[in-house]
Design a protein around this motif. Structure first.
Motif, PDB file in Angstrom:
ATOM      1  N   ASP A  75       0.809  -1.222   0.000  1.00 48.39           N
ATOM      2  CA  ASP A  75       0.000   0.000   0.000  1.00 48.39           C
ATOM      3  C   ASP A  75       0.841   1.270   0.000  1.00 48.39           C
ATOM      4  O   ASP A  75       0.301   2.371  -0.144  1.00 48.39           O
ATOM      5  N   ILE A  76       2.162   1.138   0.190  1.00 41.48           N
ATOM      6  CA  ILE A  76       3.050   2.299   0.281  1.00 41.48           C
ATOM      7  C   ILE A  76       3.769   2.481  -1.054  1.00 41.48           C
ATOM      8  O   ILE A  76       4.442   1.556  -1.521  1.00 41.48           O
ATOM      9  N   PRO A  77       3.646   3.647  -1.685  1.00 41.94           N
ATOM     10  CA  PRO A  77       4.304   3.850  -2.982  1.00 41.94           C
ATOM     11  C   PRO A  77       5.825   3.934  -2.849  1.00 41.94           C
ATOM     12  O   PRO A  77       6.354   4.363  -1.816  1.00 41.94           O
ATOM     13  N   ASN A  78       6.504   3.514  -3.893  1.00 44.62           N
ATOM     14  CA  ASN A  78       7.963   3.621  -3.927  1.00 44.62           C
ATOM     15  C   ASN A  78       8.391   5.052  -4.230  1.00 44.62           C
ATOM     16  O   ASN A  78       7.748   5.759  -5.001  1.00 44.62           O
ATOM     17  N   VAL A  79       9.505   5.464  -3.622  1.00 47.18           N
ATOM     18  CA  VAL A  79      10.133   6.739  -3.987  1.00 47.18           C
ATOM     19  C   VAL A  79      11.388   6.491  -4.810  1.00 47.18           C
ATOM     20  O   VAL A  79      11.955   7.403  -5.410  1.00 47.18           O
ATOM     21  N   ALA A  80      11.834   5.227  -4.821  1.00 46.32           N
ATOM     22  CA  ALA A  80      12.969   4.765  -5.609  1.00 46.32           C
ATOM     23  C   ALA A  80      12.850   3.249  -5.671  1.00 46.32           C
ATOM     24  O   ALA A  80      12.072   2.658  -4.917  1.00 46.32           O
ATOM     25  N   PRO A  81      13.574   2.584  -6.562  1.00 48.08           N
ATOM     26  CA  PRO A  81      13.491   1.125  -6.605  1.00 48.08           C
ATOM     27  C   PRO A  81      13.782   0.500  -5.239  1.00 48.08           C
ATOM     28  O   PRO A  81      14.821   0.762  -4.630  1.00 48.08           O
ATOM     29  N   HIS A  82      12.828  -0.281  -4.747  1.00 45.45           N
ATOM     30  CA  HIS A  82      12.938  -1.021  -3.479  1.00 45.45           C
ATOM     31  C   HIS A  82      12.946  -0.123  -2.238  1.00 45.45           C
ATOM     32  O   HIS A  82      13.261  -0.594  -1.137  1.00 45.45           O
ATOM     33  N   ILE A  83      12.602   1.146  -2.390  1.00 43.55           N
ATOM     34  CA  ILE A  83      12.626   2.068  -1.252  1.00 43.55           C
ATOM     35  C   ILE A  83      11.301   2.809  -1.142  1.00 43.55           C
ATOM     36  O   ILE A  83      10.783   3.332  -2.131  1.00 43.55           O
ATOM     37  N   LYS A  84      10.767   2.860   0.085  1.00 48.40           N
ATOM     38  CA  LYS A  84       9.517   3.551   0.363  1.00 48.40           C
ATOM     39  C   LYS A  84       9.699   4.453   1.585  1.00 48.40           C
ATOM     40  O   LYS A  84      10.589   4.219   2.420  1.00 48.40           O
ATOM     41  N   ILE A  85       8.860   5.466   1.693  1.00 47.14           N
ATOM     42  CA  ILE A  85       8.827   6.340   2.866  1.00 47.14           C
ATOM     43  C   ILE A  85       7.404   6.327   3.394  1.00 47.14           C
ATOM     44  O   ILE A  85       6.451   6.495   2.629  1.00 47.14           O
ATOM     45  N   TRP A  86       7.274   6.107   4.699  1.00 46.67           N
ATOM     46  CA  TRP A  86       5.927   6.100   5.289  1.00 46.67           C
ATOM     47  C   TRP A  86       5.979   6.763   6.648  1.00 46.67           C
ATOM     48  O   TRP A  86       6.823   6.442   7.484  1.00 46.67           O
ATOM     49  N   ARG A  87       5.075   7.686   6.879  1.00 45.55           N
ATOM     50  CA  ARG A  87       4.987   8.377   8.168  1.00 45.55           C
ATOM     51  C   ARG A  87       3.831   7.802   8.972  1.00 45.55           C
ATOM     52  O   ARG A  87       2.684   7.778   8.503  1.00 45.55           O
ATOM     53  N   VAL A 240      11.467   0.210   3.937  1.00 46.87           N
ATOM     54  CA  VAL A 240      10.597   1.318   4.295  1.00 46.87           C
ATOM     55  C   VAL A 240      11.338   2.203   5.295  1.00 46.87           C
ATOM     56  O   VAL A 240      11.791   1.718   6.336  1.00 46.87           O
ATOM     57  N   PHE A 241      11.505   3.470   4.954  1.00 45.04           N
ATOM     58  CA  PHE A 241      11.979   4.436   5.931  1.00 45.04           C
ATOM     59  C   PHE A 241      10.750   4.957   6.667  1.00 45.04           C
ATOM     60  O   PHE A 241       9.966   5.730   6.124  1.00 45.04           O
ATOM     61  N   ASN A 242      10.588   4.474   7.885  1.00 42.99           N
ATOM     62  CA  ASN A 242       9.437   4.865   8.688  1.00 42.99           C
ATOM     63  C   ASN A 242       9.785   6.102   9.509  1.00 42.99           C
ATOM     64  O   ASN A 242      10.771   6.113  10.238  1.00 42.99           O
ATOM     65  N   VAL A 243       8.991   7.144   9.352  1.00 39.10           N
ATOM     66  CA  VAL A 243       9.210   8.383  10.100  1.00 39.10           C
ATOM     67  C   VAL A 243       7.964   8.676  10.925  1.00 39.10           C
ATOM     68  O   VAL A 243       6.861   8.266  10.576  1.00 39.10           O
ATOM     69  N   PHE A 244       8.165   9.384  12.020  1.00 33.39           N
ATOM     70  CA  PHE A 244       7.037   9.736  12.876  1.00 33.39           C
ATOM     71  C   PHE A 244       6.790  11.234  12.876  1.00 33.39           C
ATOM     72  O   PHE A 244       5.668  11.686  13.056  1.00 33.39           O
ATOM     73  N   LYS A 245       7.847  12.015  12.646  1.00 32.23           N
ATOM     74  CA  LYS A 245       7.731  13.467  12.680  1.00 32.23           C
ATOM     75  C   LYS A 245       7.657  14.031  11.271  1.00 32.23           C
ATOM     76  O   LYS A 245       8.257  13.497  10.333  1.00 32.23           O
ATOM     77  N   GLU A 246       6.942  15.127  11.140  1.00 33.29           N
ATOM     78  CA  GLU A 246       6.835  15.803   9.847  1.00 33.29           C
ATOM     79  C   GLU A 246       8.208  16.245   9.349  1.00 33.29           C
ATOM     80  O   GLU A 246       8.483  16.185   8.151  1.00 33.29           O
ATOM     81  N   LEU A 247       9.074  16.668  10.262  1.00 35.71           N
ATOM     82  CA  LEU A 247      10.419  17.091   9.881  1.00 35.71           C
ATOM     83  C   LEU A 247      11.166  15.977   9.167  1.00 35.71           C
ATOM     84  O   LEU A 247      11.761  16.189   8.103  1.00 35.71           O
ATOM     85  N   ASP A 248      11.128  14.756   9.730  1.00 35.99           N
ATOM     86  CA  ASP A 248      11.832  13.634   9.116  1.00 35.99           C
ATOM     87  C   ASP A 248      11.209  13.244   7.782  1.00 35.99           C
ATOM     88  O   ASP A 248      11.918  12.890   6.829  1.00 35.99           O
ATOM     89  N   GLU A 249       9.903  13.299   7.688  1.00 35.31           N
ATOM     90  CA  GLU A 249       9.234  13.004   6.423  1.00 35.31           C
ATOM     91  C   GLU A 249       9.713  13.963   5.338  1.00 35.31           C
ATOM     92  O   GLU A 249      10.030  13.548   4.211  1.00 35.31           O
ATOM     93  N   LYS A 250       9.809  15.238   5.667  1.00 34.37           N
ATOM     94  CA  LYS A 250      10.273  16.258   4.716  1.00 34.37           C
ATOM     95  C   LYS A 250      11.711  15.975   4.291  1.00 34.37           C
ATOM     96  O   LYS A 250      12.048  16.033   3.099  1.00 34.37           O
ATOM     97  N   ILE A 251      12.564  15.650   5.254  1.00 38.00           N
ATOM     98  CA  ILE A 251      13.974  15.383   4.956  1.00 38.00           C
ATOM     99  C   ILE A 251      14.114  14.193   4.010  1.00 38.00           C
ATOM    100  O   ILE A 251      14.832  14.254   3.004  1.00 38.00           O
ATOM    101  N   TYR A 252      13.439  13.111   4.302  1.00 34.42           N
ATOM    102  CA  TYR A 252      13.567  11.906   3.466  1.00 34.42           C
ATOM    103  C   TYR A 252      13.018  12.135   2.073  1.00 34.42           C
ATOM    104  O   TYR A 252      13.612  11.690   1.076  1.00 34.42           O
ATOM    105  N   HIS A 253      11.903  12.819   1.963  1.00 40.74           N
ATOM    106  CA  HIS A 253      11.354  13.083   0.624  1.00 40.74           C
ATOM    107  C   HIS A 253      12.284  13.996  -0.180  1.00 40.74           C
ATOM    108  O   HIS A 253      12.446  13.800  -1.389  1.00 40.74           O
TER     109      HIS A 253
END
Length: 256
Positions: A75-87, A240-253
């Motif tokens: 259910d989580i879209p890829n941001v790169a091959p084999h890599i996802k970001i989810w908050r 999956v790079f799992n983030v909890f804070k909006e700051l980390d989500e912004k950094i990873y994206h």
């Protein structure tokens, strides 16, 4: 047995096992009793529990997992091959393994209701997790070194396993040294190697050493991404790079 009755039974059982604790004036409602249960689980030392206690604890925790909502990796879209970001809450992820940012004792956080990820994972997985970690530490005979990792079952979580790693602690208002940066990279490398050794196909990383351990968020993300990309150049694994804070989500994206 309704939820309040179930929770009160678990609380009474734990208080009976820990007679040194004196609890007074707890409201007789689900919210207050559930908060007490988490606090008691947080301070409960590793011990043997009877079958009824574990069955009812698992019944409660499994129901709560479903109520929070299980998130499938598909259910989580890829941001790169084999890599996802989810908050969000890492205990909701249905992956082969999630990564726990542990301390050197590897037994979880003993501070009642503390907001760290170690506390959240142990509270949702159940008291069997502390017992499993305790067995590892008793066999090891010493604190877990920074940069290393261990694997346990995930018990009541949607994931199959938990990888526990101890990240470097950075004094507040100080930049990490090269040695500390290398230790953080070692955390990721140890988890990735452990995942490969156990033939895991998907792995969710929390933001190791940030937050309570004060590693600068952006530098931590740079180390995480570089280490994972290097590993993926020779291995197949969904990350999956799992983030909890909006700051980390912004950094990873921004990094992708």
């Amino acid at each position: 047995m309704n939820r309040l009755t179930l929770i009160k039974f678990l609380n009474a059982s734990l208080l009976n096992m820990m007679p040194q604790l004196k609890i007074v004036n707890v409201p007789d409602d689900v919210t207050a009793q559930r908060k007490l249960l988490r606090a008691l689980m947080n301070v409960c030392p590793p011990m043997n529990f009877d079958e009824k206690f574990l069955r009812l604890q698992d019944e409660l925790l499994s129901a709560e997992v479903q109520e929070r909502g299980v998130v499938k990796i598909s259910d989580i879209p890829n941001v790169a091959p084999h890599i996802k970001i989810w908050r969000g809450d890492i205990t909701r992820l249905e992956v082969d393994a999630i990564v726990n940012a542990a301390n050197e004792k590897l037994l979880g956080c003993f501070i009642p209701l503390h907001g760290c990820i170690d506390n959240a994972i142990h509270s949702a997985a159940g008291l069997q997790l502390r017992a499993a970690c305790n067995k590892i530490m008793e066999e090891q005979g010493h604190d877990e070194p920074t940069g290393h990792a261990k694997i346990t079952p995930a018990f009541n979580l949607p994931s199959k396993f938990i990888l526990h790693t101890v990240g470097p602690i950075i004094p507040e208002n100080r930049e990490p040294t090269v040695a500390e940066e290398n230790l953080l990279a070692a955390c990721y490398e140890s988890c990735l190697t452990l995942a490969a050794e156990h033939n895991l196909m998907s792995l969710a990383f929390c933001c190791i050493s940030t937050g309570e351990f004060h590693f600068p968020n952006r530098r931590a993300a740079e180390i995480a991404v570089a280490t994972v990309k290097n590993f993926l150049s020779t291995h197949e694994l969904e990350i999956v790079f799992n983030v909890f804070k909006e700051l980390d989500e912004k950094i990873y994206h921004e990094m992708f």
